[in-house]
Design an enzyme around this catalytic site. Structure first.
Site, mmCIF file in Angstrom:
data_model
loop_
_atom_site.group_PDB
_atom_site.id
_atom_site.type_symbol
_atom_site.label_atom_id
_atom_site.label_comp_id
_atom_site.label_asym_id
_atom_site.label_seq_id
_atom_site.Cartn_x
_atom_site.Cartn_y
_atom_site.Cartn_z
ATOM 1 N N GLU A 164 23.301 22.730 25.030
ATOM 2 C CA GLU A 164 24.396 23.052 23.815
ATOM 3 C C GLU A 164 25.642 23.217 24.379
ATOM 4 O O GLU A 164 26.020 24.065 25.165
ATOM 5 C CB GLU A 164 23.865 24.565 23.350
ATOM 6 C CG GLU A 164 24.751 25.112 22.042
ATOM 7 C CD GLU A 164 25.330 26.436 22.148
ATOM 8 O OE1 GLU A 164 25.662 26.674 21.014
ATOM 9 O OE2 GLU A 164 25.351 26.954 23.042
ATOM 10 N N ASP A 176 20.857 26.830 26.112
ATOM 11 C CA ASP A 176 21.747 27.595 25.320
ATOM 12 C C ASP A 176 23.015 27.945 26.179
ATOM 13 O O ASP A 176 23.070 27.892 27.343
ATOM 14 C CB ASP A 176 21.377 28.918 24.919
ATOM 15 C CG ASP A 176 22.186 30.021 24.221
ATOM 16 O OD1 ASP A 176 22.291 29.671 22.816
ATOM 17 O OD2 ASP A 176 22.556 30.925 24.931
#
Ligand code: QV4
Ligand code: CA
Length: 493
Positions: free
Chosen positions: A231, A195
């Site tokens: 990401e 993330d």
């Protein structure tokens, strides 16, 4: 880090967003394994802040409190059972890992009952203290949060939307993060979605990943690194580029879904150009990316990753997914969502925070399965739509072949073959396609896996006849629900 460790003949990830571990465990054996899925991306597994205003939003899981495996999806024992059962079913688990930051600047308690105070970077259950978050010595924005996405220092050293930014330059922090990831590896996971990777220095990520153990040799073979996909939202307009992260794994290719939405949803671009789809569209090489039509952020307007096709446009989603899975570019991920009441107010969805289907005590509802294989209890389960799961199988069957005979018959009508193993024709707008097309397939009768299922040697949908020259008559009305025909050598009648 870019090998996804799929079991042989598998090639698609499904993001079972906010599912409970027990439900994923069941889904691996009853559906994902038999249907040829490679892996599941699961929601963050570690303790997160309990947010009550709004009441238990999905995004609370992106505010870590500790690395204990206790969340609304389940506890550590349930997590272990899921990983083991899925591995046995030939389905890998990738964990969404939130390692850039902790909670926002407030105090409270987490899903394992641990207290925290974000303001002082106090997370005793890790433990992290004030010294473990970035501060004014390295972050120079006016309020400690990221304002200017064109300043890489700010993007990496300041707080993302007020989330306390971890000091990944410190060995102590690197050790704690690597300890968490190694714990997951010891349980048998195959990899990680990282993330907010854009908000971490590539060198810091390298230092963390260098500490990682190999993934379980019994399941994945010896000497294998975890699969890592990062990401990084890079639509082309910012200082930070996807390419900075290729050394530490794959990246999430957000351009992909937006460009396909231009074609299949907005019709501002034409399917006839897809003959060159891939890196020549200004996207990274196939082995550097995970591709998807939408993710859990941009399906609800979060994160700035563009306006994609979602389950709110089921027809376009089925068409776009058929193209994604038929085309060899990238490692594909399917979004599997839950319903919420979209409520667009001045361009924003007022309900974009709404968490998963829940009981009165706010515990997450189980996924129920209807007689027609779809899901109940508020779960959308796009991966269980026939037009989608049959294309997962199509992709497995045609694996290793290239795109052949790409043809267009007007702006929004295309067809192509995958070697001599599969063929697909798509009408992306309301027009009518009626052509004799060379499929490059051996002669015979094939089940169109979009209109029906191939079961016990028979087809519940349309049968397509391929003659001895490889030609087939293809007739698709663009106004029908599923303006796609897909046939492959694994479904001959
Ligand atoms: C609020 C104010 C801030 C203020 C702060 C003070 O808005 O201005 O500074 O309080 O404490 C939630 C709230 C947000 C709140 C924040 C801190 O929505 O309003 O700030 O918490 O309490 C998800 C959601 C975010 C959510 C976050 C944490 O999308 O809204 O923030 O979880 O709960 C960029 C990044 C990209 C990122 C994307 C969303 O480059 O990396 O934005 N995507 C990933 C995840 C995403 C997640 C995060 C990153 C953060 O995919 O789901 O954000 O982990 O594009
Ligand atoms: Ca950071």
């Amino acid at each position: 880090y870019s090998d996804p460790h799929c079991a042989p003949g598998r090639d698609t990830v499904v993001h079972l967003f906010e599912w409970k571990w027990n439900d994923i465990k069941a889904e691996c054996t009853r559906f994902l394994g038999p249907r040829g899925f490679c892996a599941v991306q699961v929601s963050p597994a570690n303790e997160n802040a309990v947010v009550t205003n709004p009441n238990r939003p999905w995004w609370e899981r992106y505010q870590p409190v500790s690395y204990k495996l206790i969340t609304r999806s389940g506890n550590e024992q349930e997590f272990r059972d899921m990983v083991q059962t899925c591995n046995n079913a030939g389905v890998r688990i990738y964990v969404d890992t939130v390692i850039n930051h902790m909670t926002g600047g407030y105090s409270g308690s987490g899903t394992a009952g641990d207290h925290f105070d974000g303001n002082s970077c106090s997370f005793p259950a890790v433990p992290y203290s004030n010294l473990d978050c970035n501060a004014g010595d390295v972050c120079h924005s006016s309020d400690g949060s990221i304002q200017n996405y064109n300043n890489p220092e700010e993007v990496r050293n300041c707080d993302l939307v007020g989330l306390k930014d971890l000091r990944l330059s410190k060995d102590y922090v690197r050790d704690k993060i690597a300890g968490y990831l190694n714990h997951l590896i010891s349980i048998g996971v195959a990899g990680f979605r990282v993330d907010a990777a854009k908000h971490m220095w590539p060198g810091d990520l390298e230092a963390v990943f260098a500490r990682l153990h190999n993934v379980d040799s019994n399941t994945f073979g010896s000497g294998k690194k975890p699969f890592i996909y990062q990401e990084v939202i890079d639509m082309g307009g910012e200082a930070i580029k996807m390419a900075e992260y290729f050394a530490t794994g794959r990246v999430t290719n957000f351009i992909y879904g937006v460009k396909l939405a231009d074609i299949f949803l907005r019709h501002t671009n034409q399917a006839k150009w897809l003959g060159s789809w891939g890196s020549s569209w200004g996207m990274p090489n196939t082995n550097d990316v995970v591709v998807f039509l939408s993710n859990h952020d941009n399906q609800r307007g979060h994160g700035g990753g563009g306006a994609p096709i979602t389950f709110f446009e089921p027809k376009q989603l089925k068409i776009g997914t058929a193209f994604m899975l038929a085309h060899p570019y990238g490692f594909p991920r399917i979004m599997s969502s839950y319903h919420w009441n979209r409520n667009i107010q001045g361009g924003d969805d007022a309900n974009n925070w709404a968490g998963p289907p829940h009981n009165n005590d706010m515990s997450t509802k189980s996924v129920t399965i209807n007689a027609d294989m779809t899901c109940g209890n508020g779960w959308v389960c796009e991966h269980r739509w026939r037009q989608i799961y049959n294309m997962v199988a199509f992709r497995n069957v045609v694996s290793g072949t290239g795109v052949l005979n790409f043809k267009s018959y007007g702006d929004q009508q295309i067809s192509f073959s995958r070697g001599s193993k599969g063929f697909i024709a798509i009408v992306a707008d309301g027009s009518h396609l009626n052509q004799n097309i060379n499929t490059n397939l051996p002669s015979g009768n094939y089940c169109d896996v979009i209109s029906g299922n191939y079961e016990n040697g028979a087809c519940t949908g349309k049968t397509i006849h391929v003659d001895s020259n490889g030609n087939a008559h293809i007739n698709i009305s663009g106004t029908s629900d599923d303006p796609v025909v897909a046939i492959h050598v694994g479904a001959k009648v």
